[in-house]
Design an enzyme around this catalytic site. Sequence first.
Site, PDB file in Angstrom:
ATOM      1  N   HIS A   1      -5.214  -7.820   0.383  1.00  0.00           N
ATOM      2  CA  HIS A   1      -4.428  -6.595   0.490  1.00  0.00           C
ATOM      3  C   HIS A   1      -3.588  -6.531   1.759  1.00  0.00           C
ATOM      4  O   HIS A   1      -2.699  -5.696   1.863  1.00  0.00           O
ATOM      5  CB  HIS A   1      -5.369  -5.390   0.432  1.00  0.00           C
ATOM      6  CG  HIS A   1      -4.671  -4.083   0.280  1.00  0.00           C
ATOM      7  ND1 HIS A   1      -3.815  -3.810  -0.774  1.00  0.00           N
ATOM      8  CD2 HIS A   1      -4.682  -2.961   1.051  1.00  0.00           C
ATOM      9  CE1 HIS A   1      -3.345  -2.572  -0.651  1.00  0.00           C
ATOM     10  NE2 HIS A   1      -3.849  -2.045   0.447  1.00  0.00           N
TER      11      HIS A   1
ATOM     12  N   TYR B   1      -2.960  10.975   1.850  1.00  0.00           N
ATOM     13  CA  TYR B   1      -3.559  11.061   0.519  1.00  0.00           C
ATOM     14  C   TYR B   1      -3.518  12.488  -0.008  1.00  0.00           C
ATOM     15  O   TYR B   1      -3.132  12.732  -1.159  1.00  0.00           O
ATOM     16  CB  TYR B   1      -5.009  10.561   0.565  1.00  0.00           C
ATOM     17  CG  TYR B   1      -5.131   9.077   0.758  1.00  0.00           C
ATOM     18  CD1 TYR B   1      -5.314   8.220  -0.321  1.00  0.00           C
ATOM     19  CD2 TYR B   1      -5.062   8.514   2.037  1.00  0.00           C
ATOM     20  CE1 TYR B   1      -5.421   6.847  -0.145  1.00  0.00           C
ATOM     21  CE2 TYR B   1      -5.166   7.144   2.227  1.00  0.00           C
ATOM     22  CZ  TYR B   1      -5.341   6.320   1.132  1.00  0.00           C
ATOM     23  OH  TYR B   1      -5.437   4.964   1.298  1.00  0.00           O
TER      24      TYR B   1
ATOM     25  N   ASP C   1       0.849  -1.184   0.000  1.00  0.00           N
ATOM     26  CA  ASP C   1       0.000   0.000   0.000  1.00  0.00           C
ATOM     27  C   ASP C   1       0.900   1.256   0.000  1.00  0.00           C
ATOM     28  O   ASP C   1       1.835   1.326  -0.792  1.00  0.00           O
ATOM     29  CB  ASP C   1      -0.950  -0.058   1.200  1.00  0.00           C
ATOM     30  CG  ASP C   1      -2.108   0.913   1.100  1.00  0.00           C
ATOM     31  OD1 ASP C   1      -3.139   0.543   0.496  1.00  0.00           O
ATOM     32  OD2 ASP C   1      -1.990   2.040   1.602  1.00  0.00           O
TER      33      ASP C   1
END
Length: 403
Positions: free
Chosen positions: A380, A325, A192
């Site tokens: 994930h 982000y 990630d």
Amino acid sequence: MVLLTLWLTWAAASADTTKFDVQPFKINLGSEIPRLHALVNNTRLPSKALYGVGQDKGIELDFLAELRREWLEVFDWEAQEAELNRFTQYTAEIEGLTVHFVHEKSADPDAIPLILLHGWPGSFQEFAPIIKPLTTPTENVSFTVVVPSLPGFVFSSPPPRANWTVDDTARIFNVLMTEVLGYKTYALHGTDWGSVVGYSMYGSFNTTVRAAHFVFLPFFGPTPEEIAADNITLSDVEKVAENKGNLFVSLGLAYRDEQTQKPNDIGLALYDNPVGQLAWIGSKMKLWSDPRAGTPPSVLNTTAILTSVSLYALTSSFLTSVWIYASNPNGFSTTYSQAPTDAPMLFSQFEYNIIFYPEEYVKQTTKNLVSYKVHDFGGHFPGLDNPPALIEDIREIAAVFVR
């Protein structure tokens, strides 16, 4: 000769701890549990779902309600805190940031220093099942494992400015490994956002990072049209992985847009709302995992989800975590670039990860790909969803690592 080897190992891993104010660290959040329980207990949920839609529209009410019940009636934070405190932890001051990290040393003086890099909505906790096994010598392979918390995540302080980038984090993590801990060379693993940080380290610090293993890359996967145009033949497992990736890109990026464009909206809305954080994070942990999660070899069960969310809620770090982000709006690119390094790269594709990377595309990121594995179990969060496979793949670093 043995004494000399031990002394050299000690010297290589020694550092000026005063300069970086290295301090032992223990998790001690038990005093916050009564307030957390009160907030969870006083949060109302609807009596029934509005339309009875599936999880592609967000977390299902029944699942959230059951997680909330377990949080109040079953989940034992003290037990989970004790499990996490089995790991040797520290904090260090680097460029004004308090960096929290696990530092588990192998008994093997020739162990390879290895840094494990997590992403969102994870933390160092998602590597808990693999840390001790990696430090245990097996067939002359072992690692000394370092697991830092990303800036703004759980016990690491927030970045000092809004435009703090993954390259900034890469820089301070290289300082952590080389100056704080004294390792001249090391290997890394990234997933990630940790893969974005790790890929920056892999290319920028190519004299110190001498091998890298990834399960994710700072690029989006190719479209089905691109795969067909490149005449790439997929196995049955890869076809499932491709379909999972297509669904994520077409239906699963709303959270990313919100956290990139309006981090304060979602961050402040859920800041002191643990059930809201449970819905926001829990939906990702369920949807992004193998459908068989929680059955062996997976340990990604409801306890793991509640531990993850508890770490965010108890440290008040949800808001600061989502800013990664906004600070890195182009962190994941559609244009592949090659890292300027001669260090070997290894890659593992897990069947239900949210992006599918065919081997042909991974090769575009490095001329040094030495291993590409496809696993038919896991998603994930492979450190929780398929620990044995991830451990086995990371151990292959030993065959290509050159100090």
